[in-house]
Design an enzyme around this catalytic site. Structure first.
Site, PDB file in Angstrom:
ATOM      1  N   SER A 213      -5.518  -2.513  -0.505  1.00  0.00           N
ATOM      2  CA  SER A 213      -4.702  -1.454   0.099  1.00  0.00           C
ATOM      3  C   SER A 213      -4.537  -1.705   1.592  1.00  0.00           C
ATOM      4  CB  SER A 213      -5.305  -0.084  -0.212  1.00  0.00           C
ATOM      5  OG  SER A 213      -4.415   0.955   0.127  1.00  0.00           O
TER       6      SER A 213
ATOM      7  N   GLN B 211       4.079  -1.536  -1.363  1.00  0.00           N
ATOM      8  CA  GLN B 211       2.670  -1.238  -1.580  1.00  0.00           C
ATOM      9  C   GLN B 211       2.336   0.246  -1.404  1.00  0.00           C
ATOM     10  OE1 GLN B 211      -0.206  -1.067   1.252  1.00  0.00           O
ATOM     11  NE2 GLN B 211      -1.346  -2.896   0.633  1.00  0.00           N
TER      12      GLN B 211
ATOM     13  N   GLN C 165      -9.799   1.763   2.407  1.00  0.00           N
ATOM     14  CA  GLN C 165     -10.323   3.071   2.785  1.00  0.00           C
ATOM     15  C   GLN C 165     -11.500   3.464   1.893  1.00  0.00           C
ATOM     16  OE1 GLN C 165      -7.022   5.407   3.905  1.00  0.00           O
ATOM     17  NE2 GLN C 165      -8.149   7.298   4.065  1.00  0.00           N
TER      18      GLN C 165
END
Length: 309
Positions: free
Chosen positions: A93, A251, A10
């Protein structure tokens, strides 16, 4: 020379990303069409023609960035430059979902739906204004861990992303993160600044989102990846579907160990890194982690033409 494909997270979103790929490669267009169908909406229209404020919303940004990465990969595959030529994949991520999709561990439609769920769950886990994230520049990892612990008190403040030797990101309650910024500056940080994010990702405050993702991942097929995936929370390669599923849940609240992941890849002999999708953020991080590496950002037809040239 060993190569890895790496996939952005992101913050790399931009209006228009992937459009030229979709216009130049039918396989890339098909990726966006499949994601639109999976989400039962025209996410592609938002990506190419929408407002950046809407695209930046976590529940939109996550599947959009993944779709752009998969479109770039589809274009590479069309040119014979795809997964047959890599030893490892990794993602930052949400980029870990892109990496797993690229490696055949999760189908594209399921990946899109999982990221829509993940984005919404992360946004809803903490009321707006309660949490924050900040980037600390110029202190090493151990120093930032100590800063976060000192600032936490009875609140949450912890390292979220260990990005590279010059940048560590912290996450938690807003007051604690602001305290950490002041402590970091007092300890010699070059900068410590709040990030323009809508939720405190990768910290204990994301526990509700982790529970949501546990349920969501239990409902999809996860296969053994065709190439090893270097995962965020372990900073090592994983090849078993059951471990993939568990580590994706971990995560959500766990640390993105990107610096260590790249160091692991370097130790495994990887010298060539192709950043697949939008932006060049990972390429910069990788160069700061290990100067003796080569990076390429692959997000446009021109980028692919340069590979062939």
């Amino acid at each position: 020379m060993s190569r890895a494909f790496v996939f952005p997270g992101q913050g790399s979103q931009a209006i228009g990303m992937g459009r030229a790929l979709a216009e130049a490669y039918p396989a890339a267009r098909a990726v966006f069409e499949e994601v639109d169908e999976a989400l039962e909406e025209r996410l592609s229209a938002l990506i190419w023609e929408g407002a950046i404020e809407d695209l930046t919303l976590t529940q939109n940004a996550q599947p959009a960035i993944m779709a752009t990465s998969m479109a770039a990969l589809a274009a590479l595959e069309a040119e014979g430059l795809g997964m047959a030529h890599v030893s490892f994949v990794a993602g930052h991520s949400l980029g870990e979902y892109s990496a797993l999709c690229a490696a055949g561990a999760i189908d594209l439609a399921d990946t899109a739906r999982l990221l829509r769920i993940r984005g919404a769950a992360m946004q809803e886990a903490v009321p707006v204004g309660v949490g924050a994230m900040a980037a600390v520049l110029g202190l090493d990892y151990d120093a930032v861990v100590a800063v976060a612990a000192e600032a936490a008190g009875d609140e949450v403040c912890q390292v979220a992303n260990d990005n590279d030797p010059a940048q560590v990101v912290i996450s938690g309650h807003k007051d604690a993160v602001e305290r950490a910024c002041e402590i970091a500056k007092a300890k010699g940080a070059k900068r410590a600044l709040l990030l323009p994010v809508s939720a405190p990702f990768h910290c204990a405050l994301m526990e509700p989102a982790a529970a949501v993702m546990g349920e969501a991942l239990a409902g999809v097929v996860v296969r053994d990846p065709i190439v090893p995936v270097v995962v965020n929370v372990r900073a090592e390669a994983v090849e078993e579907a059951d471990r993939v599923r568990a580590l994706l849940v971990a995560q959500v609240t766990g640390e993105v160990r990107w610096r260590e992941s790249v160091q692991w890849l370097v130790g495994a002999g990887v010298t060539d890194y192709w950043e697949i999708g939008a932006g060049k953020a990972l390429s910069g991080m990788i160069k700061r982690i290990e100067r003796e590496t080569e990076q390429r950002a692959i997000g446009t037809p021109e980028d692919i033409a340069a590979l062939k040239g």
